[in-house]
Design a protein around this motif. Structure first.
Motif, PDB file in Angstrom:
ATOM      1  N   LYS A 106       0.836  -1.207   0.000  1.00 14.72           N
ATOM      2  CA  LYS A 106       0.000   0.000   0.000  1.00 14.72           C
ATOM      3  C   LYS A 106       0.867   1.251   0.000  1.00 14.72           C
ATOM      4  CE  LYS A 106      -3.777  -2.114   2.588  1.00 14.72           C
ATOM      5  NZ  LYS A 106      -4.221  -2.358   3.958  1.00 14.72           N
ATOM      6  N   THR A 117      -3.695  10.746   0.104  1.00 19.37           N
ATOM      7  CA  THR A 117      -4.589   9.613   0.316  1.00 19.37           C
ATOM      8  C   THR A 117      -4.066   8.801   1.494  1.00 19.37           C
ATOM      9  OG1 THR A 117      -3.334   8.078  -1.023  1.00 19.37           O
ATOM     10  CG2 THR A 117      -4.944   9.438  -2.177  1.00 19.37           C
ATOM     11  N   PRO A 118      -4.928   7.949   2.067  1.00 25.23           N
ATOM     12  CA  PRO A 118      -4.374   6.961   2.996  1.00 25.23           C
ATOM     13  C   PRO A 118      -3.591   5.923   2.200  1.00 25.23           C
ATOM     14  CG  PRO A 118      -6.739   6.612   2.703  1.00 25.23           C
ATOM     15  CD  PRO A 118      -6.379   7.859   1.942  1.00 25.23           C
ATOM     16  N   ASP A 119      -3.001   4.951   2.882  1.00 28.84           N
ATOM     17  CA  ASP A 119      -2.252   3.913   2.171  1.00 28.84           C
ATOM     18  C   ASP A 119      -3.202   3.108   1.294  1.00 28.84           C
ATOM     19  OD1 ASP A 119       0.060   4.709   3.274  1.00 28.84           O
ATOM     20  OD2 ASP A 119       0.180   3.130   4.778  1.00 28.84           O
ATOM     21  N   MET A 120      -2.868   3.029   0.002  1.00 33.13           N
ATOM     22  CA  MET A 120      -3.795   2.508  -1.000  1.00 33.13           C
ATOM     23  C   MET A 120      -3.169   1.418  -1.866  1.00 33.13           C
ATOM     24  SD  MET A 120      -6.494   4.362  -0.947  1.00 33.13           S
ATOM     25  CE  MET A 120      -7.046   3.530  -2.413  1.00 33.13           C
ATOM     26  N   TYR A 122      -4.692   1.175  -5.052  1.00 32.67           N
ATOM     27  CA  TYR A 122      -4.907   1.833  -6.342  1.00 32.67           C
ATOM     28  C   TYR A 122      -4.018   3.074  -6.482  1.00 32.67           C
ATOM     29  CZ  TYR A 122      -8.900  -1.203  -6.955  1.00 32.67           C
ATOM     30  OH  TYR A 122      -9.686  -2.300  -7.112  1.00 32.67           O
ATOM     31  N   TYR A 123      -3.923   3.559  -7.713  1.00 32.37           N
ATOM     32  CA  TYR A 123      -3.151   4.780  -7.954  1.00 32.37           C
ATOM     33  C   TYR A 123      -3.930   5.637  -8.947  1.00 32.37           C
ATOM     34  CZ  TYR A 123      -1.992   2.702 -12.450  1.00 32.37           C
ATOM     35  OH  TYR A 123      -2.088   2.154 -13.703  1.00 32.37           O
ATOM     36  N   TYR A 124      -3.496   6.879  -9.071  1.00 33.82           N
ATOM     37  CA  TYR A 124      -4.185   7.780 -10.006  1.00 33.82           C
ATOM     38  C   TYR A 124      -3.668   7.566 -11.426  1.00 33.82           C
ATOM     39  CZ  TYR A 124      -6.322  10.268  -6.167  1.00 33.82           C
ATOM     40  OH  TYR A 124      -7.068  10.574  -5.073  1.00 33.82           O
TER      41      TYR A 124
ATOM     42  N   TYR B 217      -9.492   2.691   4.224  1.00 34.98           N
ATOM     43  CA  TYR B 217      -8.985   2.055   3.011  1.00 34.98           C
ATOM     44  C   TYR B 217     -10.127   1.809   2.019  1.00 34.98           C
ATOM     45  CZ  TYR B 217      -7.557  -1.754  -0.026  1.00 34.98           C
ATOM     46  OH  TYR B 217      -7.334  -2.539  -1.116  1.00 34.98           O
ATOM     47  N   ALA B 220     -11.540   5.100   0.582  1.00 34.85           N
ATOM     48  CA  ALA B 220     -10.665   5.730  -0.412  1.00 34.85           C
ATOM     49  C   ALA B 220     -10.618   4.891  -1.691  1.00 34.85           C
ATOM     50  CB  ALA B 220      -9.266   5.916   0.167  1.00 34.85           C
ATOM     51  N   SER B 221     -10.643   3.571  -1.547  1.00 37.68           N
ATOM     52  CA  SER B 221     -10.596   2.706  -2.734  1.00 37.68           C
ATOM     53  C   SER B 221     -11.795   2.926  -3.643  1.00 37.68           C
ATOM     54  CB  SER B 221     -10.541   1.228  -2.327  1.00 37.68           C
ATOM     55  OG  SER B 221      -9.343   0.965  -1.664  1.00 37.68           O
ATOM     56  N   PHE B 224     -11.426   5.017  -6.606  1.00 35.69           N
ATOM     57  CA  PHE B 224     -10.679   4.499  -7.744  1.00 35.69           C
ATOM     58  C   PHE B 224     -11.458   3.413  -8.471  1.00 35.69           C
ATOM     59  CE2 PHE B 224      -7.592   6.201  -4.874  1.00 35.69           C
ATOM     60  CZ  PHE B 224      -6.688   6.819  -5.690  1.00 35.69           C
ATOM     61  N   ASN B 225     -12.099   2.584  -7.675  1.00 33.18           N
ATOM     62  CA  ASN B 225     -12.802   1.445  -8.245  1.00 33.18           C
ATOM     63  C   ASN B 225     -13.988   1.141  -7.337  1.00 33.18           C
ATOM     64  OD1 ASN B 225     -13.527  -0.799  -9.646  1.00 33.18           O
ATOM     65  ND2 ASN B 225     -11.702  -1.997  -9.175  1.00 33.18           N
TER      66      ASN B 225
END
Lengths: 407, 499
Positions: A106, A117-120, A122-124, B217, B220-221, B224-225
């Motif tokens: 993440k 963002t928080p730890d993710m 996905y990315y932009y 998490y 925020a996800s 994106f999806n």
């Protein structure tokens, strides 16, 4: 009776822990630096009427308490290992895989400077697209041959060590392959590294996010092919192996999992380091004759070869490459008394382990992308470079916007 | 300052305990509590100590006038009570709601240019809690349910008492008036406080914070999806987070209170095992529900003034309950949402639910509570609506995605523990085996029953003795684990050579 005794014991134990740790906190000396975390630690904050009223004293105290807490490594370890024991399969976003392979999963991804963002996972996409567009435009304008390599993250290259799905890897890989134009000389490293990793070769560190010197050697071969200099590639036998054991890298620091075995850096030495010199330069503002401000580059640090072996004795062993000059802006590595072609490397820290190989063929001029250096064309002209190499790893690609500024 | 911080435990609490127990008399001990509570309060925003002191002084001063007239001239007493209440509410209205009202006025076109928001207005922490506590004193006094507090320090201690200052429970004045001047600190009560405090700390740090990270998490996800599984994760982990966070905080407050000889009423009673929303609100944040019932609902006539008036009263109470939680439309909607459900339950649903199998009631209540938390957690109501629709697969890219599925699967063991811990089962089993209720001894139940601090009657069997020791050792381990998680939460390796 037993109830009374247990109540007394509870009260005494609680107070003993509370006062014991508090006393240890105040009595034990403060340490200014944490080697394990690679950072300076907070000290007692400045106390004044201003700092008290603007809240900075309070914030400082919170940090001071956290950083100087007694037996801090022990407590952090207890937490890390309970997370694994609870079946989370990771701690602080770091996966633990086969053979103690660690990989950050993440990330705090980048969209703009203002957006955190928080730890993710996905990315932009838009951020990576901006980098792709900038690279395409840069390569189209450049009159020199360009090679671009984008080293994957551990979680991508060492994917077979984890049960973590390859969703993000696939999307990013696809986006890069589809987006980068032929002029960028983009070399897709993912299949190559996966193949070698799966064959049991030591191409990525287990405890650090970088590739190993052997991994860098693989990339070196690809770069040479990309420049059409296949015939000049030095065989691995041209280097002698020097082993530096006991390396705990950044990923380990983040995961805090003590049970993981350390890495060994197998430095492939060409044996001719003393023929080279590394100059670190910084930009300085001076006034010209007319009193106008102008920028000049100034050498402020210089050392033979490209290694600072002192780093091999401390925790940050990867820092030995280029003297841990991670944040330096410009580096020039000419070979002494030889007239050679010059290669401009626009890079992040993955390129540091490429230096020993590439220096065998070129005088190197290095601009640090993560240090904010993006004016590649100017640099190439200034130093008379005839080729350009871009090295920027996937983690930086999704967590920063630097590459999008290249011109 | 929050309880779940190293600074609180190892600086504030140590110093407070030492000062408190060094001094011999309650009079001095109150003074210690008053002063340290002010420091505790002022830690974030020192300026707001003045706001609080002003509110305390007003209520304290007007208290004498109310007490003076309440026997002889009820109208005058009533007038002074009104003045006192309004002056206290004024601070709450100004700091918490002024900008909300201004913002909404600006939506009216001719006003949008003319009205500016008040800049630099931040919410003084705990103002909603302590304002309500102060009001309970004023009203109790007017009603003759308590005597006037002549000692300023004792009254100040009541309002500022740091254990319940910033997040409740909202302690009614008459429940603690005797304790302010006469309370007995004992080792048994202290130990029971320690156990309760550590239970709360564990709930907050080990479970609440972890649930919060998974919730963040998933939320925020979704940007994106958007997936249905992700939306369910948002709801499930927020539901767990807010319960463990808030009830853990109440446990800590109650435990800390006991360490200083205070016995507060309970605030949570396993709300998620409810079989209706009516039941849920009898179990969730009980001190707030009691406050509204006692000081708003009943004075308005409650349910004794006919159906129509009862519905009006319910509407007022639930609008206010929602609004109390925050100056934003989503909170109002959240309150109104529950008001509507409660009316529906009262008219017919409750009776029907009782006839159905228990599981239906549980599912019904949990779903409605969960949907409620969507309203509550999304101040951006459009995003909240998207999350709600995503639960049913509307507007999503897929039902799940590999990485979100991975995250969920690895959270399952945690999820099971958290769900089980939200039911009375683990405690019941432990209490049965231990033959003694180690955590609740000394508690005051919602119905006012006092649990004895130590039961001396029954001797423990061999097993009971083993569990007595286990409980004690467990406390030590729990404390160490909590400290470990607290130390780690600030653990941030600076990976400079990532560049």
């Amino acid at each position: 009776m037993i109830k009374k005794i247990c109540n007394l014991a509870t009260a005494v134990c609680f107070l003993a822990l509370l006062f014991g740790l508090a006393a240890a906190f105040w009595i034990l000396p403060d340490s200014p630096f944490s080697e394990a975390e690679n950072r300076t630690l907070a000290l007692f904050p400045e106390f004044s009427f201003e700092t008290l009223t603007d809240g900075s004293f309070n914030a400082g105290m919170t940090e001071y308490f956290a950083d100087q807490f007694p037996a801090r490594p022990l407590f952090v370890r207890i937490k890390a290992e309970s997370e694994i024991a609870a079946g989370r399969g990771e701690n602080n976003g770091v996966l633990v895989g086969k053979n103690d392979q660690l990989a950050v999963r993440k990330f705090r991804v980048y969209e703009s400077l203002l957006h955190q963002t928080p730890d993710m996972d996905y990315y932009y996409r838009s951020n990576v697209d901006a980098a792709i567009d900038a690279l395409n435009a840069f390569a189209a304008d450049a009159s020199l041959p360009v090679v671009t390599i984008l080293p994957p993250r551990s979680v991508d290259a060492a994917a077979s060590a984890f049960t973590y799905p390859g969703e993000i890897t696939d999307v990013l890989h696809e986006q890069l392959s589809a987006g980068l134009s032929p002029a960028t000389g983009y070399i897709d490293l993912l299949p190559l590294f996966r193949e070698h990793y799966d064959a049991g070769e030591y191409v990525y560190f287990r405890t650090d996010h970088h590739w190993t010197p052997e991994g860098a050697y693989l990339a070196y071969r690809e770069i040479m092919k990309g420049f059409g200099m296949e015939d000049k590639i030095l065989p691995e036998s041209a280097f002698t192996v020097e082993e530096i054991p006991g390396f705990y890298g950044t990923t380990w620091s983040k995961s805090r999992l003590k049970f993981v075995e350390p890495d060994t850096i197998r430095y492939l030495s060409p044996g001719n380091e003393d023929e080279f010199v590394t100059d670190c330069l910084s930009v300085k503002m001076v006034k010209d004759e007319a009193g106008r401000p102008k920028k000049v580059k100034e050498i402020y640090k210089s050392f033979p070869g490209w290694l600072n072996r002192d780093y091999f004795t401390v925790k940050d062993k990867y820092g030995a490459f280029l003297d841990g000059t991670h944040n330096e802006q410009f580096i020039s590595i000419p070979a002494m008394n030889r007239d050679r072609e010059a290669l401009l490397i626009m890079k992040d820290s993955f390129a540091n382990t490429l230096v020993p190989y590439l220096a065998q063929h070129f005088d190197l001029v290095i601009g640090n992308l993560t240090g904010g250096v993006t004016n590649a064309s100017e640099l190439a002209e200034e130093y008379g470079c005839s080729r350009i190499l871009i090295v920027y790893n996937w983690e930086n690609l999704i967590t920063s916007g630097s590459l999008a500024g290249i011109h | 300052m929050v309880f779940s911080s190293l600074l609180f435990l190892f600086a504030f609490l140590t110093v407070t305990l030492a000062l408190y127990y060094v001094l011999p008399h309650n009079k001095w001990r109150n003074a210690v509590l008053f002063v340290v509570s002010l420091i505790f309060y002022g830690w974030g925003e020192p300026v707001y100590i003045l706001v609080m002191l002003l509110s305390i002084t007003e209520a304290y001063g007007f208290g004498f006038l109310i007490a003076k007239y309440r026997e002889t001239n009820v109208r005058r007493a009533r007038a002074w009570m009104t003045v006192s209440l309004l002056s206290n509410l004024a601070a709450l209205l100004f700091f918490k709601y002024a900008n909300f009202f201004l913002e909404n006025l600006r939506l009216i076109p001719p006003l949008s240019e003319k009205i500016a928001l008040i800049e630099g207005l931040t919410l003084p922490i705990g103002i909603s809690f302590y304002t309500f506590q102060i009001m309970s004193y004023t009203i109790d006094l007017y009603r003759g349910q308590t005597e006037v507090q002549k000692n300023f320090v004792a009254f100040g201690t009541y309002v500022t008492l740091f254990p319940q200052l910033i997040a409740g429970p909202i302690v009614r004045y008459r429940d603690v008036d005797d304790q302010l001047t006469e309370r007995r600190e004992t080792v048994d009560l202290f130990a029971s406080g320690v156990r309760r405090f550590l239970t709360g700390l564990g709930k907050k740090i080990l479970i609440g914070d972890t649930a919060s990270r998974i919730y963040e998490y998933a939320k925020a996800s979704a940007d994106f999806n958007a997936t249905a599984l992700g939306a369910w994760m948002v709801v499930i982990f927020y539901t767990l987070h807010i319960y463990y966070d808030f009830s853990g905080y109440s446990d800590m407050a109650i435990g800390l209170g006991r360490m200083f000889g205070f016995r507060f009423l309970e605030n949570f009673d396993y709300p998620y095992i409810s079989r209706s929303i009516t039941e849920f609100w009898r179990r969730w944040h009980m001190s707030l529900g009691t406050w509204f019932k006692e000081y708003v609902y009943i004075p308005l006539g409650g349910n004794r003034a006919g159906r129509l008036k009862q519905y009006r009263n319910i509407a007022i109470v639930w609008f206010l309950t929602g609004f109390w939680h925050g100056a934003n439309w989503n909170y109002i909607l959240w309150g109104v949402y529950f008001g509507v459900i409660l009316v529906i339950e009262k008219t017919f649903l409750l009776k029907r639910l009782e006839k159905l199998p228990k599981i239906v009631g549980h599912l019904y209540a949990l779903l409605l509570i969960g949907f409620g938390w969507i309203l509550f957690s999304y101040t951006d109501m459009a995003a909240g609506a998207r999350c709600f629709l995503a639960l049913f697969g509307v507007g999503v890219n897929a039902l799940s995605s590999p990485v979100i599925g991975y995250e969920f699967l690895h959270a399952v063991p945690f999820l099971l523990i958290a769900v089980l811990g939200a039911t009375p089962l683990p405690k019941r089993i432990w209490d049965r085996l231990a033959e003694h209720d180690w955590v609740s001894c000394g508690a005051i139940l919602p119905d006012g029953r006092e649990m004895p601090v130590t039961e001396d009657g029954l001797a423990l069997s061999r097993r009971g003795k083993v569990f007595a020791v286990l409980t004690t050792v467990g406390c030590v381990f729990l404390f160490v684990f909590c400290v470990a998680y607290m130390v780690d939460s600030t653990f941030s390796p600076f990976l400079y050579f990532i560049f």
